[in-house]
Design a protein around this motif. Structure first.
Motif, PDB file in Angstrom:
ATOM      1  N   LYS A 102      26.980   7.901   4.058  1.00  0.00           N
ATOM      2  CA  LYS A 102      25.886   8.223   4.984  1.00  0.00           C
ATOM      3  C   LYS A 102      26.372   9.167   6.080  1.00  0.00           C
ATOM      4  O   LYS A 102      27.475   9.010   6.591  1.00  0.00           O
ATOM      5  CB  LYS A 102      25.338   6.948   5.615  1.00  0.00           C
ATOM      6  CG  LYS A 102      24.864   5.930   4.587  1.00  0.00           C
ATOM      7  CD  LYS A 102      24.331   4.682   5.252  1.00  0.00           C
ATOM      8  CE  LYS A 102      24.031   3.627   4.188  1.00  0.00           C
ATOM      9  NZ  LYS A 102      23.387   2.434   4.746  1.00  0.00           N
ATOM     10  N   ALA A 103      25.516  10.123   6.446  1.00  0.00           N
ATOM     11  CA  ALA A 103      25.911  11.079   7.476  1.00  0.00           C
ATOM     12  C   ALA A 103      24.689  11.692   8.134  1.00  0.00           C
ATOM     13  O   ALA A 103      23.578  11.640   7.596  1.00  0.00           O
ATOM     14  CB  ALA A 103      26.790  12.171   6.870  1.00  0.00           C
ATOM     15  N   VAL A 104      24.917  12.288   9.290  1.00  0.00           N
ATOM     16  CA  VAL A 104      23.857  12.952  10.051  1.00  0.00           C
ATOM     17  C   VAL A 104      24.166  14.444  10.116  1.00  0.00           C
ATOM     18  O   VAL A 104      25.220  14.847  10.611  1.00  0.00           O
ATOM     19  CB  VAL A 104      23.769  12.382  11.483  1.00  0.00           C
ATOM     20  CG1 VAL A 104      22.689  13.113  12.276  1.00  0.00           C
ATOM     21  CG2 VAL A 104      23.496  10.886  11.447  1.00  0.00           C
ATOM     22  N   LEU A 105      23.255  15.252   9.602  1.00  0.00           N
ATOM     23  CA  LEU A 105      23.382  16.709   9.675  1.00  0.00           C
ATOM     24  C   LEU A 105      22.995  17.174  11.070  1.00  0.00           C
ATOM     25  O   LEU A 105      21.922  16.833  11.571  1.00  0.00           O
ATOM     26  CB  LEU A 105      22.453  17.364   8.644  1.00  0.00           C
ATOM     27  CG  LEU A 105      22.310  18.884   8.710  1.00  0.00           C
ATOM     28  CD1 LEU A 105      23.586  19.584   8.266  1.00  0.00           C
ATOM     29  CD2 LEU A 105      21.132  19.363   7.872  1.00  0.00           C
ATOM     30  N   ILE A 106      23.861  17.951  11.716  1.00  0.00           N
ATOM     31  CA  ILE A 106      23.516  18.541  13.008  1.00  0.00           C
ATOM     32  C   ILE A 106      22.737  19.819  12.731  1.00  0.00           C
ATOM     33  O   ILE A 106      23.268  20.761  12.143  1.00  0.00           O
ATOM     34  CB  ILE A 106      24.776  18.873  13.833  1.00  0.00           C
ATOM     35  CG1 ILE A 106      25.696  17.657  13.925  1.00  0.00           C
ATOM     36  CG2 ILE A 106      24.393  19.346  15.229  1.00  0.00           C
ATOM     37  CD1 ILE A 106      25.077  16.460  14.556  1.00  0.00           C
ATOM     38  N   ARG A 107      21.487  19.861  13.125  1.00  0.00           N
ATOM     39  CA  ARG A 107      20.620  20.994  12.778  1.00  0.00           C
ATOM     40  C   ARG A 107      20.437  22.003  13.909  1.00  0.00           C
ATOM     41  O   ARG A 107      20.101  23.170  13.644  1.00  0.00           O
ATOM     42  CB  ARG A 107      19.239  20.511  12.340  1.00  0.00           C
ATOM     43  CG  ARG A 107      19.158  19.998  10.911  1.00  0.00           C
ATOM     44  CD  ARG A 107      17.708  19.990  10.433  1.00  0.00           C
ATOM     45  NE  ARG A 107      17.130  21.305  10.556  1.00  0.00           N
ATOM     46  CZ  ARG A 107      17.136  22.208   9.574  1.00  0.00           C
ATOM     47  NH1 ARG A 107      17.651  21.927   8.405  1.00  0.00           N
ATOM     48  NH2 ARG A 107      16.600  23.386   9.776  1.00  0.00           N
ATOM     49  N   ALA A 108      20.597  21.586  15.144  1.00  0.00           N
ATOM     50  CA  ALA A 108      20.430  22.549  16.236  1.00  0.00           C
ATOM     51  C   ALA A 108      21.112  22.058  17.499  1.00  0.00           C
ATOM     52  O   ALA A 108      21.143  20.856  17.782  1.00  0.00           O
ATOM     53  CB  ALA A 108      18.948  22.800  16.513  1.00  0.00           C
ATOM     54  N   ILE A 109      21.656  23.026  18.237  1.00  0.00           N
ATOM     55  CA  ILE A 109      22.377  22.741  19.477  1.00  0.00           C
ATOM     56  C   ILE A 109      21.917  23.713  20.563  1.00  0.00           C
ATOM     57  O   ILE A 109      21.715  24.901  20.303  1.00  0.00           O
ATOM     58  CB  ILE A 109      23.904  22.869  19.242  1.00  0.00           C
ATOM     59  CG1 ILE A 109      24.417  21.650  18.470  1.00  0.00           C
ATOM     60  CG2 ILE A 109      24.657  23.049  20.553  1.00  0.00           C
ATOM     61  CD1 ILE A 109      25.904  21.687  18.167  1.00  0.00           C
TER      62      ILE A 109
END
Length: 205
Positions: A102-109
């Motif tokens: 399981k993981a979280v994609l970083i889509r915007a900063i």
DNA sequence: ATCAAGATTACCT
DNA sequence: GGTAATCTTGATA
């Protein structure tokens, strides 16, 4: 790092919790990379997506372990970086425990520090206007380019000194928007994209 | 060995 | 709104 209480690095315990909890709590946190010449690149996470190999056909881990997705099957608090479309890197934060996938994609900063270097990384120039600033890291491929994240960062421990996250005040539930995920063709119905309401650095409205 | 798909982006009409 | 760019990966033979 400074003496400010807000400059506290997130602990292993933060990352090893349940996927969707971590995904939502990652919003607002400060993402930091220290480059080799000790330059700090940082920004506020404003958009994420959750991926869960046990139930989610869009997750890279859905069909089991491969050399590519091995890091995502590890313990929470490590960076999973993959290459896609022959051109772009995307970075994810592994959550949960070993073998969960399981993981979280970083889509915007939202860029905060080191903006000049990010502009050079993205546009090969050291000055940008407001429109270009909003376009600097508002997408998973764009933010990796801005921060200089490539496959050599795959497997980086987020408790280390190269890349880490600093705690910030939690974004209240009423300011978190939940939608379906972008750019996938399977498990499209899952509402696992989260972003900060009204933030101008989000990739897609 | 071959091949299709891909957690995207930039540029075009 | 449509699509070309570009190449690694995993599946199949």
């Amino acid at each position: 790092m400074g003496k400010n209480i807000k400059d506290k690095k997130l602990s292993r315990d933060f990352y090893t919790r349940e996927l969707l909890t971590v995904a939502k709590e990652l919003l607002g946190k400060k993402f930091v990379r220290l480059s080799n010449n000790n330059l700090m690149l940082s920004g506020k996470i404003v958009e994420v997506e959750a991926y869960d190999g046990s139930v989610d056909q869009a997750a890279h881990t859905f069909k089991g372990k491969t050399p590519r997705n091995e890091v995502m099957f590890g313990q929470g608090g490590y960076l999973y970086v993959y290459f896609t479309y022959g051109m772009y890197y995307c970075c994810n934060i592994v959550t949960g425990n070993e073998n969960e996938g399981k993981a979280v994609l970083i889509r915007a900063i939202e860029p905060l520090e080191g903006i000049v270097q990010m502009a050079v990384n993205r546009f090969q120039k050291d000055f940008i206007n407001d429109k270009e600033l909003r376009n600097l890291a508002n997408g998973p491929g764009k933010l990796c380019m801005a921060f200089g994240i490539t496959k050599e960062y795959n497997g980086t421990d987020l408790l280390g000194e190269r890349i880490f996250l600093l705690d910030q005040k939690k974004i209240p539930e009423e300011n978190i928007i939940s939608t379906t995920r972008i750019g996938i063709t399977k498990s499209v119905e899952l509402p696992w994209r989260f972003y900060i309401k009204n933030n101008p650095y989000v990739s897609h409205r």
